[in-house]
Design a protein around this motif. Sequence first.
Motif, PDB file in Angstrom:
ATOM      1  N   PRO B  47       0.802  -1.230   0.000  1.00 29.52           N
ATOM      2  CA  PRO B  47       0.000   0.000   0.000  1.00 29.52           C
ATOM      3  C   PRO B  47       0.837   1.282   0.000  1.00 29.52           C
ATOM      4  N   GLY B  48       2.146   1.164   0.123  1.00 30.00           N
ATOM      5  CA  GLY B  48       2.948   2.373   0.288  1.00 30.00           C
ATOM      6  C   GLY B  48       4.057   2.540  -0.727  1.00 30.00           C
ATOM      7  N   SER B  49       5.268   2.868  -0.233  1.00 34.30           N
ATOM      8  CA  SER B  49       6.400   3.140  -1.132  1.00 34.30           C
ATOM      9  C   SER B  49       6.904   1.845  -1.759  1.00 34.30           C
ATOM     10  N   SER B  50       7.362   1.951  -2.995  1.00 31.17           N
ATOM     11  CA  SER B  50       7.952   0.778  -3.649  1.00 31.17           C
ATOM     12  C   SER B  50       9.304   0.501  -3.008  1.00 31.17           C
ATOM     13  N   VAL B  51       9.808  -0.716  -3.208  1.00 32.99           N
ATOM     14  CA  VAL B  51      11.107  -1.049  -2.602  1.00 32.99           C
ATOM     15  C   VAL B  51      12.194  -0.144  -3.184  1.00 32.99           C
ATOM     16  N   THR B  52      12.080   0.214  -4.454  1.00 31.04           N
ATOM     17  CA  THR B  52      13.110   1.051  -5.064  1.00 31.04           C
ATOM     18  C   THR B  52      13.048   2.472  -4.527  1.00 31.04           C
ATOM     19  N   ILE B  74      24.591  -8.000   1.444  1.00 28.26           N
ATOM     20  CA  ILE B  74      24.456  -7.835  -0.015  1.00 28.26           C
ATOM     21  C   ILE B  74      22.964  -7.600  -0.227  1.00 28.26           C
ATOM     22  N   TYR B  75      22.650  -6.497  -0.839  1.00 28.20           N
ATOM     23  CA  TYR B  75      21.246  -6.073  -0.893  1.00 28.20           C
ATOM     24  C   TYR B  75      20.728  -6.171  -2.331  1.00 28.20           C
ATOM     25  N   ILE B  76      19.647  -6.917  -2.503  1.00 31.63           N
ATOM     26  CA  ILE B  76      19.126  -7.165  -3.863  1.00 31.63           C
ATOM     27  C   ILE B  76      17.635  -6.816  -3.927  1.00 31.63           C
ATOM     28  N   GLU B  77      17.295  -6.061  -4.958  1.00 34.27           N
ATOM     29  CA  GLU B  77      15.871  -5.774  -5.198  1.00 34.27           C
ATOM     30  C   GLU B  77      15.357  -6.706  -6.280  1.00 34.27           C
ATOM     31  N   CYS B  78      14.154  -7.199  -6.065  1.00 31.49           N
ATOM     32  CA  CYS B  78      13.571  -8.147  -7.032  1.00 31.49           C
ATOM     33  C   CYS B  78      12.264  -7.599  -7.582  1.00 31.49           C
ATOM     34  N   ASN B  79      12.187  -7.588  -8.875  1.00 32.93           N
ATOM     35  CA  ASN B  79      10.932  -7.378  -9.592  1.00 32.93           C
ATOM     36  C   ASN B  79      10.414  -8.770  -9.886  1.00 32.93           C
ATOM     37  N   PRO B  80       9.396  -9.241  -9.210  1.00 33.62           N
ATOM     38  CA  PRO B  80       8.974 -10.629  -9.447  1.00 33.62           C
ATOM     39  C   PRO B  80       8.235 -10.795 -10.766  1.00 33.62           C
ATOM     40  N   ASN B  81       8.222 -12.008 -11.238  1.00 29.96           N
ATOM     41  CA  ASN B  81       7.414 -12.324 -12.421  1.00 29.96           C
ATOM     42  C   ASN B  81       5.981 -12.509 -11.954  1.00 29.96           C
ATOM     43  N   THR B  82       5.098 -11.693 -12.458  1.00 25.79           N
ATOM     44  CA  THR B  82       3.705 -11.779 -12.007  1.00 25.79           C
ATOM     45  C   THR B  82       2.811 -12.387 -13.076  1.00 25.79           C
ATOM     46  N   ASN B  83       3.435 -12.993 -14.070  1.00 27.16           N
ATOM     47  CA  ASN B  83       2.688 -13.611 -15.173  1.00 27.16           C
ATOM     48  C   ASN B  83       1.799 -12.602 -15.893  1.00 27.16           C
ATOM     49  N   SER B  84       2.221 -11.357 -15.863  1.00 25.33           N
ATOM     50  CA  SER B  84       1.468 -10.332 -16.580  1.00 25.33           C
ATOM     51  C   SER B  84       1.806 -10.431 -18.065  1.00 25.33           C
ATOM     52  N   TYR B  89       6.575  -6.315 -16.254  1.00 21.16           N
ATOM     53  CA  TYR B  89       6.428  -7.055 -15.007  1.00 21.16           C
ATOM     54  C   TYR B  89       7.143  -8.402 -15.073  1.00 21.16           C
ATOM     55  N   ASP B  90       8.150  -8.503 -15.935  1.00 21.35           N
ATOM     56  CA  ASP B  90       8.984  -9.706 -15.981  1.00 21.35           C
ATOM     57  C   ASP B  90       9.926  -9.704 -14.790  1.00 21.35           C
ATOM     58  N   GLU B  91      10.493 -10.883 -14.549  1.00 19.69           N
ATOM     59  CA  GLU B  91      11.405 -11.007 -13.404  1.00 19.69           C
ATOM     60  C   GLU B  91      12.731 -10.296 -13.664  1.00 19.69           C
ATOM     61  N   GLU B  92      13.159  -9.513 -12.684  1.00 21.19           N
ATOM     62  CA  GLU B  92      14.463  -8.847 -12.768  1.00 21.19           C
ATOM     63  C   GLU B  92      15.048  -8.747 -11.358  1.00 21.19           C
ATOM     64  N   PHE B  93      16.351  -8.853 -11.278  1.00 21.26           N
ATOM     65  CA  PHE B  93      17.040  -8.680  -9.992  1.00 21.26           C
ATOM     66  C   PHE B  93      18.100  -7.598 -10.138  1.00 21.26           C
ATOM     67  N   PHE B  94      18.180  -6.735  -9.157  1.00 23.97           N
ATOM     68  CA  PHE B  94      19.202  -5.682  -9.142  1.00 23.97           C
ATOM     69  C   PHE B  94      19.947  -5.713  -7.816  1.00 23.97           C
TER      70      PHE B  94
END
Lengths: 424, 125
Positions: B47-52, B74-84, B89-94
Amino acid sequence: MIFKLIYPKWTKLKGQTTFNLPPHGPVVMAAALPDYVTVSFTDENVEEINFDEECDFVGISMMLTVQAKRGWEISEKFRKRGKKVIFGGIATMLHAEETLQHADSVFLGECEGRMEQVFGDFLKNDLKSLYNFMNQHPAIELVGPARRDILKHELYNHKGVQMVDLMHASRGCKFSCYPCAVSYLGGRCFRPRPIDKVIEELETIDNNRLFIVDNSLAQSKEWEMELFKNMIPLKKKFISHTIEDDPQVLDLAAQAGSWYVYQAVYDTSDYIKERVKRYHDHGIGVEGTILLGLDNQTEDDILRLIDFLLEINLDLAEFTVLAPFPHTKAYDDLLRQGRIFDHDWNHYNAGQVVYQPKHMTPQRLQELYDYAWKAFYQDESQEEKMFKLFSKVMLREMEDGTYRPRDRRLVSKSFGKDVVRNIK
Amino acid sequence: MKVPEKYYDEIFNFEGQWNLPSKCGLKVIETKDKKIIIVTELYQENPGSSVTYAGGLLAKQICEKKGFNKHDIIYIECNPNTNSKLSFYDEEFFQVNFDLENGEFVNPHYKQLTSEEMKRYISQQ
């Protein structure tokens, strides 16, 4: 106590017909002010600001990112004159950190029920630098009729034709679309206003033509149908964003006075083609809103999309390029990928490319954006298409007895300025 | 657009920008000398701020709540695959590298991780 409320100007997109609509945020904010406050409102898009006008407190209301830098400039001018300045509005919420550097106070969130505290603090000389009501939404029942009396209505008039008035029937949005910050601003929860409150407000508006600015009316079918049913007797005509794709709802919307809708066109599918046709079948016009530069669009895709728009008989089309506004997924993605190269907020007008597109150069996307406008309007100009839509609403008004002829006193004025006619 | 649970072990509640109540998915992989923190964006369920956007604010809150040494993560942000159907909305890791100034994580720098690099991190579990 005099509160000087200002809506900063911004540079309009070149080559497009300029219309100045009466702003919505300031009139909603004004409705939440304590009774002892007198509002003096200036929309800088239609009149100059008098920085020496007598006032006690200054408010700057910003809706668009392209207003932010001008808003900060205005603030500095008033602060140099010893006035305290508070900021509010959507763009203030998007750019709060930077705005704090140019303000005595920043208000984040929705204003209903909160202004007594802010103005009380001001009077006690105890104004806080930040009033943070983000995600603490006031009861939606508290939203009362906006204070349109603060507007100088004659300034929102083009050659005697009054512009639409803006109103809202709900807040928040259950969707969270890729380029949009609305769910951040108003919450990821659809908050419809009680129908009786909406109708009460509609009845107060001395204008038959409206723009219902809600992000999408298609969020609760029952509420939407109830709203349209109750609007029918008012005989208003309105523009809105998407309406539920359901024959029953579309039929009620048409009866309620739906004039035309803004409908996103994002692909060349039969679904979109049929969607536009279904609006037309109900007598509702369609202005397509077309976002260019998404990562799934190649140059060929954009060219195909433009051809498609010409095939599906859109009444109008509005092209924009993706602008990565803060608090959108588009911003997060492009930031992480290091693709945003222009951080000048004055360029975030959705007509200027500020990031590296995935499949083409920024220059090529800019060319395609210019081409899209030109190609769509090459056989019939934007003014001609607008006139056709306008004629439709006039005919409907004549049929139901609500038509008001243009104001003859203002035929030589356009948004407060004299019309220059090239008659030889 | 539900985020599959495989991306996280727990939902982490945090205070986003302007104290917005926010949520993300959290997975922590403990290795010999580092904690690998993977934060996953939950989209509609956040409901609030995005992780990025929350960035360093979130990293700090995780470290403080979990008792992690801020220098050893080691800090990693994940854009999950939501089958959109939408590719955004594909999977990505940064992997996000912050500067640590007075206990605050600032100046994030992002490096997109390949699936091979990500597999290597996960295999350290």
